[in-house]
Design an enzyme around this catalytic site. Structure first.
Site, PDB file in Angstrom:
ATOM      1  N   GLU A 151      33.039  -5.705   1.229  1.00  0.00           N
ATOM      2  CA  GLU A 151      31.885  -6.812   2.291  1.00  0.00           C
ATOM      3  C   GLU A 151      30.263  -6.681   1.542  1.00  0.00           C
ATOM      4  O   GLU A 151      30.094  -5.796   1.208  1.00  0.00           O
ATOM      5  CB  GLU A 151      31.339  -5.487   3.141  1.00  0.00           C
ATOM      6  CG  GLU A 151      30.684  -6.186   4.504  1.00  0.00           C
ATOM      7  CD  GLU A 151      31.543  -5.693   5.861  1.00  0.00           C
ATOM      8  OE1 GLU A 151      31.265  -4.224   5.267  1.00  0.00           O
ATOM      9  OE2 GLU A 151      31.116  -6.104   6.592  1.00  0.00           O
ATOM     10  N   GLU A 157      20.513  -2.415   4.174  1.00  0.00           N
ATOM     11  CA  GLU A 157      20.939  -1.407   3.908  1.00  0.00           C
ATOM     12  C   GLU A 157      22.242  -1.030   2.429  1.00  0.00           C
ATOM     13  O   GLU A 157      22.349  -0.236   2.265  1.00  0.00           O
ATOM     14  CB  GLU A 157      23.056  -1.610   5.349  1.00  0.00           C
ATOM     15  CG  GLU A 157      22.441  -2.007   6.522  1.00  0.00           C
ATOM     16  CD  GLU A 157      24.348  -2.266   6.613  1.00  0.00           C
ATOM     17  OE1 GLU A 157      25.148  -1.627   7.087  1.00  0.00           O
ATOM     18  OE2 GLU A 157      23.342  -2.483   8.240  1.00  0.00           O
ATOM     19  N   ASP A 184      30.582 -10.870   6.928  1.00  0.00           N
ATOM     20  CA  ASP A 184      30.028 -10.350   8.932  1.00  0.00           C
ATOM     21  C   ASP A 184      29.155 -10.827   9.386  1.00  0.00           C
ATOM     22  O   ASP A 184      28.150 -10.943   8.387  1.00  0.00           O
ATOM     23  CB  ASP A 184      29.570  -8.616   8.626  1.00  0.00           C
ATOM     24  CG  ASP A 184      28.415  -7.786   9.514  1.00  0.00           C
ATOM     25  OD1 ASP A 184      28.646  -8.619  10.857  1.00  0.00           O
ATOM     26  OD2 ASP A 184      29.464  -6.704   9.721  1.00  0.00           O
ATOM     27  N   HIS A 187      25.884  -9.570   8.525  1.00  0.00           N
ATOM     28  CA  HIS A 187      24.887  -9.879   7.382  1.00  0.00           C
ATOM     29  C   HIS A 187      24.682 -11.191   6.843  1.00  0.00           C
ATOM     30  O   HIS A 187      23.503 -10.886   6.552  1.00  0.00           O
ATOM     31  CB  HIS A 187      25.718  -8.946   6.117  1.00  0.00           C
ATOM     32  CG  HIS A 187      25.922  -7.146   6.579  1.00  0.00           C
ATOM     33  ND1 HIS A 187      24.745  -6.690   6.920  1.00  0.00           N
ATOM     34  CD2 HIS A 187      27.405  -6.777   6.810  1.00  0.00           C
ATOM     35  CE1 HIS A 187      25.401  -5.517   7.306  1.00  0.00           C
ATOM     36  NE2 HIS A 187      26.943  -5.332   7.310  1.00  0.00           N
ATOM     37  N   HIS A 210      34.122  -9.573  10.068  1.00  0.00           N
ATOM     38  CA  HIS A 210      33.378  -9.409  11.643  1.00  0.00           C
ATOM     39  C   HIS A 210      32.294  -9.907  11.998  1.00  0.00           C
ATOM     40  O   HIS A 210      31.570 -10.813  11.237  1.00  0.00           O
ATOM     41  CB  HIS A 210      32.619  -7.959  10.079  1.00  0.00           C
ATOM     42  CG  HIS A 210      33.745  -6.564  10.255  1.00  0.00           C
ATOM     43  ND1 HIS A 210      33.215  -6.017   9.707  1.00  0.00           N
ATOM     44  CD2 HIS A 210      34.674  -6.381  10.037  1.00  0.00           C
ATOM     45  CE1 HIS A 210      33.421  -5.201   9.195  1.00  0.00           C
ATOM     46  NE2 HIS A 210      34.775  -4.970   9.876  1.00  0.00           N
ATOM     47  N   ARG A 216      23.004  -7.599  16.182  1.00  0.00           N
ATOM     48  CA  ARG A 216      24.383  -7.015  16.518  1.00  0.00           C
ATOM     49  C   ARG A 216      24.376  -6.288  17.843  1.00  0.00           C
ATOM     50  O   ARG A 216      24.980  -5.339  17.792  1.00  0.00           O
ATOM     51  CB  ARG A 216      23.600  -5.473  15.272  1.00  0.00           C
ATOM     52  CG  ARG A 216      24.910  -5.387  14.634  1.00  0.00           C
ATOM     53  CD  ARG A 216      25.554  -4.138  13.305  1.00  0.00           C
ATOM     54  NE  ARG A 216      26.139  -4.939  12.158  1.00  0.00           N
ATOM     55  CZ  ARG A 216      26.632  -4.083  11.315  1.00  0.00           C
ATOM     56  NH1 ARG A 216      25.479  -2.983  11.363  1.00  0.00           N
ATOM     57  NH2 ARG A 216      27.204  -4.502  10.178  1.00  0.00           N
ATOM     58  N   GLU A 245      32.036  -5.835  16.010  1.00  0.00           N
ATOM     59  CA  GLU A 245      31.390  -4.683  14.826  1.00  0.00           C
ATOM     60  C   GLU A 245      30.320  -4.986  15.563  1.00  0.00           C
ATOM     61  O   GLU A 245      29.336  -5.212  14.799  1.00  0.00           O
ATOM     62  CB  GLU A 245      31.931  -4.657  12.823  1.00  0.00           C
ATOM     63  CG  GLU A 245      31.576  -3.503  12.947  1.00  0.00           C
ATOM     64  CD  GLU A 245      31.166  -3.641  11.142  1.00  0.00           C
ATOM     65  OE1 GLU A 245      31.311  -2.845  10.584  1.00  0.00           O
ATOM     66  OE2 GLU A 245      30.434  -5.115  10.806  1.00  0.00           O
TER      67      GLU A 245
HETATM   68  C1  LER Z   1      30.488  -2.276   7.454  1.00  0.00           C
HETATM   69  O1  LER Z   1      30.762  -3.516   8.053  1.00  0.00           O
HETATM   70  C2  LER Z   1      29.213  -3.012   8.291  1.00  0.00           C
HETATM   71  O2  LER Z   1      28.896  -3.772   8.035  1.00  0.00           O
HETATM   72  C3  LER Z   1      28.065  -2.000   8.114  1.00  0.00           C
HETATM   73  O3  LER Z   1      26.616  -2.147   8.203  1.00  0.00           O
HETATM   74  C4  LER Z   1      28.075  -0.658   8.079  1.00  0.00           C
HETATM   75  O4  LER Z   1      27.188   0.873   7.929  1.00  0.00           O
HETATM   76 MN    MN Z   2      30.553  -5.214   8.546  1.00  0.00          MN
END
Ligand code: LER
Ligand code: MN
Length: 271
Positions: A151, A157, A184, A187, A210, A216, A245
């Site tokens: 991912e 992060e 995701d 992100h 995701h 978020r 998520e």
């Molecule tokens: C995990 O799937 C994710 O997206 C991260 O931001 C979690 O730390």
């Molecule tokens: Mn994620």
């Protein structure tokens, strides 16, 4: 496309009973809302009882879509690119245990934060360590028919693998058909030039997805265009899970999970 919910569980190592309690409550809540599966985070598979999880799956009528592994990095510093050999081999061994758990209860094994950070090191060296580590776990996983997904995480992060392109390039160099991409929307909204374009470009390796809105919060409470993203996923023939998520916003875990489900299923059903 089926909908999954990432449920939070307390740290299994320190309180296995709480983990099971959380898991059962989370699974029941997800099922009541209408989800097809849940995604769980497991720090150490040794303290998780697969038989119990399988009986909950059967009793509640829900699948496991994926298993998150990041807690092993956050709590124990295990990382596939650690300079400390013990932590690096520990990450490989831990991920093999996640693979065995997955072969028992189902779900893809996620490689997120356990990739580690580049820091002040040369990126090429970190990439080599990462490719070697993932390959070892993937070869092990192949024997069990288990898939791994890497991912991309946003720059705030992680300093390693932020974009779909960079991650796809690494997946290509690992060159194993049981290693794919997890995208995701949270992100992607930070790192991608064009979310739909990146989905299209990497359609052949996309294995998991995701969703959270731009802030978020639950999808529908920010400014990501989920209609357009789902249209793209339909067009590329994506048949994996869409896994929610998000933070428990608005209104707490149950309310936000319900709102996310209602919003996404409306779009999926073309309304
Ligand atoms: C995990 O799937 C994710 O997206 C991260 O931001 C979690 O730390
Ligand atoms: Mn994620």
């Amino acid at each position: 496309m089926k909908l999954s919910l990432v449920i939070s569980t307390s740290d299994a190592a320190f309180d296995a009973l709480a983990f099971k309690g959380d898991l059962e409550n989370g699974m029941k809540m997800a099922k009541n809302i209408g989800y097809d599966a849940v995604e769980i985070a497991v720090r150490d598979p040794k303290v998780v009882d697969p038989e119990k999880i399988n009986s909950l799956k059967k009793e509640i009528g829900l699948d496991i879509s994926a298993i998150g592994t990041g807690q092993a990095y956050l709590a124990e510093k295990f990382s596939l690119t650690s300079e400390d050999e013990k932590l690096r081999s520990g990450a490989i061994e831990r991920l093999k245990e996640h693979v065995e758990l997955s072969s028992n209860i189902g779900g893809l094994v996620i490689i997120g934060l356990i990739r580690g950070m580049v820091g002040s090191r040369k990126k090429e060296n970190v990439v080599d360590m990462f490719v070697e580590g993932v390959r070892e776990v993937a070869e092990y996983a192949k024997r069990f028919g288990v898939k791994l997904v890497i991912e991309p995480l946003n720059r705030y992060e992680s300093d390693f693998l932020n974009t779909a392109d960079e991650t796809a390039q690494i997946i290509e160099s690992i060159s194993m058909d049981n290693v794919g991409l997890l995208l995701d929307t949270f992100h992607m909204n930070i790192e991608e030039r064009n979310i739909e374009g990146s989905i299209r470009k990497h359609k052949d390796i996309l294995m998991h997805f995701h969703v959270a809105d731009s802030n978020r919060w639950a999808p529908g409470y920010g400014h990501i265009d989920f209609r357009s993203i789902f249209k793209t996923l339909f067009e590329i023939g994506y048949d994996g899970y869409i896994s929610v998520e998000c933070m428990p916003l608005p209104g707490g875990t149950e309310f936000s999970s319900k709102k996310a489900y209602e919003y996404l299923s409306k779009i999926l059903n073309g309304r």
